[in-house]
Scaffold this active site. Structure first.
Site, PDB file in Angstrom:
ATOM      1  N   GLY A  38      -0.352  -7.870   0.783  1.00  0.00           N
ATOM      2  CA  GLY A  38      -1.933  -6.730   0.372  1.00  0.00           C
ATOM      3  C   GLY A  38      -2.798  -7.764   0.066  1.00  0.00           C
ATOM      4  N   ARG A  39      -3.721  -7.135  -1.010  1.00  0.00           N
ATOM      5  CA  ARG A  39      -4.792  -6.718  -2.005  1.00  0.00           C
ATOM      6  C   ARG A  39      -4.190  -8.106  -2.599  1.00  0.00           C
ATOM      7  NH1 ARG A  39      -5.959  -2.655  -5.124  1.00  0.00           N
ATOM      8  NH2 ARG A  39      -5.177  -1.647  -3.267  1.00  0.00           N
ATOM      9  N   GLY A  89      -0.874 -10.026  -3.969  1.00  0.00           N
ATOM     10  CA  GLY A  89       0.669  -9.955  -3.992  1.00  0.00           C
ATOM     11  C   GLY A  89       1.571 -10.354  -2.980  1.00  0.00           C
ATOM     12  N   GLU A  90       2.269  -9.788  -3.089  1.00  0.00           N
ATOM     13  CA  GLU A  90       3.886  -9.583  -1.259  1.00  0.00           C
ATOM     14  C   GLU A  90       4.356  -8.973  -2.226  1.00  0.00           C
ATOM     15  OE1 GLU A  90       4.711 -14.324  -1.443  1.00  0.00           O
ATOM     16  OE2 GLU A  90       5.682 -13.807   1.071  1.00  0.00           O
ATOM     17  N   GLY A 111       5.373  -8.240   3.037  1.00  0.00           N
ATOM     18  CA  GLY A 111       3.807  -7.191   3.404  1.00  0.00           C
ATOM     19  C   GLY A 111       3.334  -8.516   2.554  1.00  0.00           C
ATOM     20  N   ASP A 160      -8.448   4.316  -1.835  1.00  0.00           N
ATOM     21  CA  ASP A 160      -8.053   3.272  -0.976  1.00  0.00           C
ATOM     22  C   ASP A 160      -7.062   3.870   0.863  1.00  0.00           C
ATOM     23  OD1 ASP A 160      -8.443   0.799   1.234  1.00  0.00           O
ATOM     24  OD2 ASP A 160      -7.117   0.140  -0.540  1.00  0.00           O
TER      25      ASP A 160
HETATM   26  P1  ADP Z   1      -1.474  -4.101  -1.850  1.00  0.00           P
HETATM   27  O1  ADP Z   1      -2.066  -3.904  -2.729  1.00  0.00           O
HETATM   28  O2  ADP Z   1      -0.948  -5.785  -2.039  1.00  0.00           O
HETATM   29  O3  ADP Z   1      -1.979  -4.007  -0.771  1.00  0.00           O
HETATM   30  P2  ADP Z   1       0.986  -2.155  -0.565  1.00  0.00           P
HETATM   31  O4  ADP Z   1       1.622  -1.743  -1.609  1.00  0.00           O
HETATM   32  O5  ADP Z   1      -0.271  -1.795   0.094  1.00  0.00           O
HETATM   33  O6  ADP Z   1       0.625  -3.596  -1.324  1.00  0.00           O
HETATM   34  O7  ADP Z   1       2.060  -2.691   0.441  1.00  0.00           O
HETATM   35  C1  ADP Z   1       1.468  -3.936   1.619  1.00  0.00           C
HETATM   36  C2  ADP Z   1       1.719  -4.059   2.475  1.00  0.00           C
HETATM   37  O8  ADP Z   1       3.307  -4.105   2.265  1.00  0.00           O
HETATM   38  C3  ADP Z   1       2.083  -2.309   2.985  1.00  0.00           C
HETATM   39  O9  ADP Z   1       1.241  -2.292   3.556  1.00  0.00           O
HETATM   40  C4  ADP Z   1       2.741  -2.445   4.276  1.00  0.00           C
HETATM   41  O10 ADP Z   1       3.371  -3.351   5.155  1.00  0.00           O
HETATM   42  C5  ADP Z   1       4.302  -3.541   3.729  1.00  0.00           C
HETATM   43  N1  ADP Z   1       5.482  -2.415   2.538  1.00  0.00           N
HETATM   44  C6  ADP Z   1       4.666  -1.441   1.200  1.00  0.00           C
HETATM   45  N2  ADP Z   1       5.849  -0.887   0.970  1.00  0.00           N
HETATM   46  C7  ADP Z   1       6.752  -0.479   0.942  1.00  0.00           C
HETATM   47  C8  ADP Z   1       7.438   0.153   1.424  1.00  0.00           C
HETATM   48  N3  ADP Z   1       7.743   0.777   0.709  1.00  0.00           N
HETATM   49  N4  ADP Z   1       8.712  -0.009   2.583  1.00  0.00           N
HETATM   50  C9  ADP Z   1       8.129  -0.793   3.089  1.00  0.00           C
HETATM   51  N5  ADP Z   1       7.019  -1.684   3.620  1.00  0.00           N
HETATM   52  C10 ADP Z   1       6.567  -1.673   2.513  1.00  0.00           C
HETATM   53 MG    MG Z   2      -2.552  -1.875   0.780  1.00  0.00          MG
END
Ligand code: ADP
Ligand code: MG
Length: 464
Positions: A175-176, A178-179, A173, A294
């Protein structure tokens, strides 16, 4: 007029250099087994029990680690660690006293290969009665640590050791920041959120929020470890958490429909997670009220058992009820524009009251409920997956786009007629409307939503 004599000046200079200059330290995981601290850092020396053996970890500690966290203190009885402030002062090897060692969990399992030692008084000697059964696992270890007063989450030494023995498998995944990767630790899956070094503040913030005392809850993503590792060229910032193979609620609803029961279970767990965040628990083992800021389907994860956890706490704020202050400077409008409450869009939010942030979360939660309810299949009838306001705005809308729709035209997502024919969907529709009132004070609380959802009786004979 005063002046310094030569010896005084030399002493002052010496003290100054001692306090501020970089240090060289022994470092197990570094090239040449040496690391260099930033100014005002320290050398770190530690020992813990892994798979029945004492494992020493030596490295450098950054000034920020020294400041905010518990790096330099031995947790009462799990590990020994200390910080020192002269070159290579962490060269000596520490040992655990036998009284510290209580039991070792089963080796194969992620949750079972850490020492179960923390319940034991350090002075007591090791005997058969005090051995903790080997089916105790990391999950419990984390939980116990959180509730036994020895802190919130695992000692940093343990966190670092876990993080540095994870093997990354695949990117899952973005998001905002990194990865996010799936990684393997001791044969089990974990999720690793990797921040770039320029997002160090976000990494620190999210780790700090996850380690808020008493935060752990079945509907909040289970935090395992935070680690900052200098690989020579840059700092890798990791946040390790429980891995959920279904991924986000957004992914899940795109892929699957849900039964009425499935919808209720998800809605209830989302409301429970948010209610726990929002709730202040008073006392020395209390927790501050926290607002997420958020809430959206991409920041909620779906567990294998069909319940949900609230994730991505990077923008959360904590409330200090004694001083009625919020723990970080607020820059408003930080969340995802599509999910922003009307008072954030038109800047009318009362930022001096912490309630305002909770109410904005509730509005966003209402939109998530709408995404969820559309995917509820009743006798094979359901809606396709859509983001809220898909009919009114394009992808990546601006604040102005959203303000026009939500504040000026006062539009809200439409509630399909067929929801009236099912009790559970009728209740969900009513909750949504009461979550996205323009007047924040009129909205339901998370606790109220939780109660209402939990009272929905799912009629079993409805064919999905
Ligand atoms: P950001 O702060 O970059 O938005 P997130 O914590 O929201 O990061 O994670 C981004 C994406 O990664 C999530 O929308 C989800 O799809 C995937 N993801 C994050 N944490 C997990 C986890 N513990 N198990 C499975 N997928 C995850
Ligand atoms: Mg997120």
């Amino acid at each position: 007029m005063s002046y310094l004599r030569c010896s005084e000046a030399a002493l002052l200079l010496f003290t100054f250099v001692q306090l501020t200059a970089a240090l060289k330290c022994v470092c197990h995981l570094c090239v040449n087994h040496t690391c260099e601290t930033e100014a005002e850092g320290a050398c770190w020396n530690s020992v813990m029990l892994i798979n029945g053996k004492e494992e020493a970890v030596k490295s450098c500690v950054s000034p920020s680690e020294l400041k905010g966290q518990v790096f330099c203190y031995s947790s009462r009885n799990v590990s020994k660690r200390n910080c020192c402030f002269t070159d290579f002062c962490n060269n000596e090897t520490l040992h655990l006293s036998p009284g510290v060692i209580l039991g070792i969990c089963a080796v194969q399992n992620l949750w079972c290969n850490l020492i179960k030692a923390h319940k034991q008084d350090p002075e007591e000697s090791l005997d058969d009665q005090t051995l903790v059964s080997t089916d105790k696992c990391l999950k419990e270890l984390i939980y116990d640590m959180n509730t036994s007063g020895s802190g919130s989450g695992l000692p940093l030494l343990v966190q670092r050791t876990i993080a540095r023995t994870i093997v990354l498998q695949e990117s899952i995944g973005k998001g905002r920041f990194g990865e996010v990767w799936r990684g393997k630790w001791s044969g089990e899956d974990v999720a690793v959120k990797i921040f770039s070094s320029r997002d160090e503040r976000s990494w620190f913030r999210e780790a700090e929020i996850y380690q808020t005392i008493m935060l752990r809850h079945e509907n909040i993503l289970g935090f395992i470890a935070a680690d900052n590792k200098d690989n020579g060229s840059w700092t890798q910032l990791w946040l390790v958490s429980e891995y959920h193979e279904h991924g986000s609620l957004f992914d899940y609803l795109n892929r699957y429909t849900v039964s009425v029961e499935g919808m209720i279970v998800l809605a209830l767990s989302i409301a429970s997670g948010i209610a726990h965040l929002h709730m202040e628990i008073i006392g020395t083992q209390g927790k501050p009220a926290i607002a997420h800021r958020d809430i959206k389907s991409k920041n909620i994860l779906v567990k294998k058992n069909g319940t949900a956890v609230i994730a991505d706490l990077g923008l959360a704020v904590k409330h200090d009820s004694n001083t009625n202050t919020i723990d970080i400077p607020i820059n408003h409008r930080v969340g995802t524009k599509r999910y922003m409450a009307p008072e954030i869009l038109d800047d009318s939010i009362n930022m001096s009251s912490f309630e305002s942030f909770k109410r904005a979360d509730i509005y966003s939660m209402g939109l998530v409920f709408w995404e969820l309810a559309r995917r509820c299949s009743i006798q094979g009838i359901y809606e396709d997956f859509q983001l809220p306001y898909y009919e009114q705005v394009q992808s990546d809308p601006s604040v102005d786009d959203m303000r026009k729709v939500v504040c000026e035209q006062k539009l809200r997502p439409s509630i399909p007629n067929q929801w009236q024919s099912c009790e559970a969907l009728r209740v969900m529709g009513k909750i949504m409307r009461e979550c996205w009132y323009a007047n924040p004070a009129a909205r339901l609380t998370a606790l109220r939503v939780k109660k209402t959802v939990s009272q929905v009786t799912v009629v079993k004979d409805v064919k999905e």
